[in-house]
Motif scaffolding. Structure first.
Motif, mmCIF file in Angstrom:
data_model
loop_
_atom_site.group_PDB
_atom_site.id
_atom_site.type_symbol
_atom_site.label_atom_id
_atom_site.label_comp_id
_atom_site.label_asym_id
_atom_site.label_seq_id
_atom_site.Cartn_x
_atom_site.Cartn_y
_atom_site.Cartn_z
ATOM 1 N N TRP A 258 0.795 -1.216 0.000
ATOM 2 C CA TRP A 258 0.000 0.000 0.000
ATOM 3 C C TRP A 258 0.834 1.274 0.000
ATOM 4 O O TRP A 258 0.426 2.301 -0.551
ATOM 5 C CB TRP A 258 -0.950 0.015 1.198
ATOM 6 N N GLY A 259 2.003 1.231 0.624
ATOM 7 C CA GLY A 259 2.792 2.451 0.765
ATOM 8 C C GLY A 259 3.242 3.046 -0.547
ATOM 9 O O GLY A 259 3.486 4.261 -0.638
ATOM 10 N N ALA A 260 3.360 2.227 -1.587
ATOM 11 C CA ALA A 260 3.844 2.719 -2.878
ATOM 12 C C ALA A 260 2.731 3.316 -3.732
ATOM 13 O O ALA A 260 2.993 3.812 -4.828
ATOM 14 C CB ALA A 260 4.514 1.578 -3.644
ATOM 15 N N ARG A 261 1.507 3.315 -3.227
ATOM 16 C CA ARG A 261 0.378 3.770 -4.039
ATOM 17 C C ARG A 261 -0.012 5.209 -3.703
ATOM 18 O O ARG A 261 0.021 5.623 -2.552
ATOM 19 C CB ARG A 261 -0.830 2.856 -3.830
ATOM 20 N N ALA A 262 -0.424 5.920 -4.744
ATOM 21 C CA ALA A 262 -0.874 7.295 -4.534
ATOM 22 C C ALA A 262 -2.271 7.333 -3.927
ATOM 23 O O ALA A 262 -2.575 8.203 -3.099
ATOM 24 C CB ALA A 262 -0.867 8.046 -5.866
ATOM 25 N N ALA A 263 -3.122 6.387 -4.317
ATOM 26 C CA ALA A 263 -4.504 6.383 -3.829
ATOM 27 C C ALA A 263 -4.585 5.750 -2.442
ATOM 28 O O ALA A 263 -3.753 4.928 -2.058
ATOM 29 C CB ALA A 263 -5.395 5.609 -4.799
ATOM 30 N N VAL A 264 -5.612 6.129 -1.701
ATOM 31 C CA VAL A 264 -5.866 5.549 -0.385
ATOM 32 C C VAL A 264 -6.383 4.129 -0.576
ATOM 33 O O VAL A 264 -7.344 3.904 -1.329
ATOM 34 C CB VAL A 264 -6.899 6.386 0.396
#
Length: 278
Positions: A258-264
């Motif tokens: 999840w940390g690499a994603r721009a979206a929540v």
């Protein structure tokens, strides 16, 4: 009529993912939720998630991922292959969740009417790397690269002789059903694996594409008038367009991703809009 939303790869055996599902709510009372597989690894987790989501959304449409089809050592339910899939279908039907074995529902929003087609197709090892002409060559290359999908050990094709044979059977049955959809109606094609090869080209380990779909469906989005294709499996959420058709990868995936994603993470993807504002 609410909106058409989608998410996949909930993997609720992880505590953080389970918490995400606990907080997952529709935006309106009429929202439909498309689930593109890998809800959980065992029947108890799948039933837990689907019962909660089925209570919250106006309609839930589910297709199996590879994880739901795994028969793990020590699993309290030892069903394999087709029998395991059919048992999952019965769990869904008991919860009012639409499966690939049910009549395709029609969604009537501002962007509708649209036939929602949940598909269960598997893969046939045709997403091979350039220069490789057989499954055996491709698997040998994957082994050399240190890339082997857990399906090779836990996803049993019984009573079919192989996973690709099961895939061929599913392709034939599904193709006939899609061909029977009235020609004036567009579709939303929901499948765990991508229907076209293009999404797999960004895989960090390209050999993993072997377990990601089949070349047999490359023309299906155009041929069956897809307003959208929804899939998961790759854990690379994004939107691409091919031949004018939007393809949505809607995975939640694992907490470490999840940390690499721009979206929540944990928010369903908006696929089609519901009723216009009054």
């Amino acid at each position: 009529m609410g909106n058409l939303l989608a998410i996949s790869d909930l993997h609720v055996r992880y505590a953080d993912n389970r918490k995400m599902v606990e907080g997952l709510r529709p935006g309106t009372d009429g929202d439909w939720l498309l689930l593109a597989g890998d809800v959980g690894d065992d029947f108890a987790d799948v039933e837990w998630a689907l019962s909660r989501l089925g209570d919250r959304f106006a309609k839930v449409v589910w297709v199996p991922g590879n994880h739901e089809l795994w028969t793990r050592p020590g699993d309290p339910v030892s069903l394999r292959g087709e029998a395991r899939y059919r048992h999952l279908v019965e769990i869904c039907r008991g919860l009012g969740v639409v499966t690939p074995e049910d009549p395709y529902p029609v969604w009537n929003g501002a962007d509708g009417p649209v036939v929602i087609a949940p598909l269960f197709l598997l893969y046939d090892y045709t997403f091979r790397q350039p220069g490789l002409s057989t499954k055996e060559e491709a698997l040998e290359q994957a082994v050399e690269a240190g890339v082997i999908c857990t399906d090779e050990y836990l996803l049993h094709p019984d009573p079919y002789p192989s996973r690709e044979a099961w895939c061929r059977s599913r392709l034939a049955e599904t193709e006939a059903r899609l061909a029977a959809v009235p020609e004036h109606l567009p579709t939303v094609l929901l499948n765990h694996f991508p229907l076209v090869r293009e999404p797999t080209r960004v895989l960090h380990y390209p050999e993993f594409a072997l377990w990601c779909g089949t070349e047999a469906t490359e023309d299906w989005p155009v041929r069956f008038r897809a307003a959208a294709v929804v899939y998961g499996h790759l854990h690379i959420p994004r939107l691409i367009r091919q031949d004018g058709v939007p393809h949505y990868e809607v995975s939640l995936g694992y907490p470490r991703e999840w940390g690499a994603r721009a979206a929540v993470p944990g928010r369903p993807v908006h696929i089609l809009s519901g009723a216009p504002d009054a």
